[in-house]
Enzyme design. Structure first.
Site, PDB file in Angstrom:
ATOM      1  N   CYS A 135       0.848  -1.104   0.068  1.00  0.00           N
ATOM      2  CA  CYS A 135       0.084   0.038   0.018  1.00  0.00           C
ATOM      3  C   CYS A 135       0.672   1.316  -0.133  1.00  0.00           C
ATOM      4  O   CYS A 135       1.448   1.594   1.077  1.00  0.00           O
ATOM      5  CB  CYS A 135      -1.008   0.072   1.077  1.00  0.00           C
ATOM      6  SG  CYS A 135      -1.868   1.345   1.237  1.00  0.00           S
ATOM      7  N   CYS A 138      -0.398   4.308   2.275  1.00  0.00           N
ATOM      8  CA  CYS A 138      -0.316   4.030   3.605  1.00  0.00           C
ATOM      9  C   CYS A 138       1.072   4.134   4.110  1.00  0.00           C
ATOM     10  O   CYS A 138       1.591   4.745   5.189  1.00  0.00           O
ATOM     11  CB  CYS A 138      -0.656   2.379   4.103  1.00  0.00           C
ATOM     12  SG  CYS A 138      -2.300   1.832   3.198  1.00  0.00           S
ATOM     13  N   ASP A 139       2.003   3.389   3.283  1.00  0.00           N
ATOM     14  CA  ASP A 139       3.519   3.568   3.716  1.00  0.00           C
ATOM     15  C   ASP A 139       4.409   4.516   2.873  1.00  0.00           C
ATOM     16  O   ASP A 139       5.594   4.503   3.359  1.00  0.00           O
ATOM     17  CB  ASP A 139       3.953   2.028   3.547  1.00  0.00           C
ATOM     18  CG  ASP A 139       3.180   1.032   4.521  1.00  0.00           C
ATOM     19  OD1 ASP A 139       2.610   1.647   5.591  1.00  0.00           O
ATOM     20  OD2 ASP A 139       2.795  -0.172   4.198  1.00  0.00           O
TER      21      ASP A 139
END
Ligand code: FAD
Ligand code: NAP
Length: 314
Positions: A135, A138-139
């Protein structure tokens, strides 16, 4: 105990749209069972530019944010629970929840979608969450100003590589062939990007690191030559597997007919081989795997579920 008119399993674009159309179309007791926050996998996308009418830069999260409230306005209930199995006896479906409790329903609309596939290289599992990610939204921020690897050659890999290229100093795009599955205009954008290096005809071989996380990835090309890329972050986007586990019965068979890839066989009304059971979105055969088509499936299934319940009870 109340019997639901319709149980919706999964709260992605398909499940949420089914929720909107069933409740607004007159079904009284409809519950959507979603194990996490509603919105589905598109909430992991950094940019969506092909949802009709939605123009400008918008994230998947932004797109999905208003959907649950719109459904709740018409009476959709949401249970945040993992459904482990759906069974049917006579005309009644039973929804088996993770805590062992059950809920009965006259009809079921499945929309459990799909999940990121593992690429299968050495160390991938050990470093998942410690430098290996699926992701970018997200990261990606953890690698601001650093170099990262993206693995894959489909729409997801290329779009997320473009997103990461805006945050990271450099993106190595590792793909096992020299042509891409992605849309041609996305490939063009990749080729024009100054800080994306293409590593083609190459497979990820092994990720390595230390107690702090990933330090590098070894890739091999088709001639068997190895190359080490020193990076703290590796993003894998190598496709998805259908989430069909909920349909597996105690004897190991599926509740309804499936194809060899584990996708649910439906007709154009999203009807499965079992009366009153509908399947929508990424989990069905020949799914275009798009937000718009998943939402369309949800609407079609909802209209069918309304007719089915009406006939069953009247
Ligand atoms: P999903 O979105 O997968 O939703 C399924 C839901 O079911 C999930 O919320 C999950 O938590 C829940 N669930 C699963 N199992 C259970 C269970 N047992 N119990 C309870 N809940 C359960 N499409 C586009 O049109 N345009 C794009 O630009 C685009 N970009 C993408 C970018 C990325 C990074 C990804 C991963 C996908 C992208 N897609 C895009 C594809 C799109 O996201 C999917 O086609 C769409 O989300 C499918 O919707 P769905 O409702 O079928 O399933
Ligand atoms: P995908 O299209 O299946 O692509 C997966 C990629 O990963 C392929 O390039 C594949 O290589 C590669 N791959 C598979 N297994 C691998 C392994 N073990 N090791 C290394 N590489 C591997 O998956 P996706 O990109 O996630 O897209 C899924 C669906 O969602 C598609 O239908 C896509 O169009 C859709 N989607 C659409 C959009 C959009 O409309 N903007 C955005 C994202 C996703 P090969 O090419 O050699 O098979």
């Amino acid at each position: 105990m109340t019997i639901l008119d319709c149980a919706i399993i999964g709260g992605g674009p398909a499940g949420l749209t089914a929720g909107l159309y069933t409740t607004r179309g007159g079904l009284e007791n409809v519950t959507m069972f979603e194990k996490g926050m509603p919105g589905g996998q598109i909430t992991n996308s950094s940019e969506i530019e092909n949802y009709p009418g939605v123009t400008g830069e918008i994230t998947g999260m932004d797109l999905m944010m208003p959907w649950p409230a719109q459904c709740q306005k018409f009476g959709l209930k949401h249970e945040m629970v993992n459904v482990v199995r759906v069974t049917k006896s006579n005309d009644l479906f039973t929804i088996h929840q993770e805590d062992g409790t059950t809920v009965d329903a006259h009809s079921v609309i499945m929309g459990t979608g799909s999940s990121p596939r593992r690429a299968g290289f050495t160390g991938e599992k050990d470093f998942l969450g410690r430098g290996v990610s699926t992701c970018a939204t997200c990261d990606g921020f953890f690698y601001k100003g650093k170099e990262v690897v993206v693995i894959g050659g489909g729409d997801t890999a290329l779009e997320e590589a473009l997103y990461l290229a805006k945050i990271c100093s450099k993106v190595y795009l590792v793909h096992r062939r020299d042509t891409f599955r992605s849309a041609p205009n996305t490939v063009e954008r990749i080729k024009k990007s100054e800080n994306i290096e293409l590593i083609l005809n190459s497979f990820p071989d092994e990720v390595y690191g230390d107690s702090a996380g990933v330090t590098g990835l070894r890739v091999k090309n088709r001639d068997g030559e190895s190359r080490d890329i020193s990076v703290p972050g590796i993003f894998t986007f190598v496709g998805n597997d259908v989430n069909n586990q909920t349909l597996i019965q105690e004897d190991g068979t599926f509740l309804c007919d499936m194809n060899e890839q584990g996708q649910v066989i439906v007709d154009i009304s999203m009807k499965t081989s079992v009366a009153g059971l509908f399947a929508t979105g990424d989990m069905r055969i020949a799914a275009p795997k798009q937000v718009i088509s998943a939402a369309g499936d949800g609407a079609v299934a909802a209209l069918q579920a309304i007719s089915y319940v009406d006939e069953l009870l009247n």
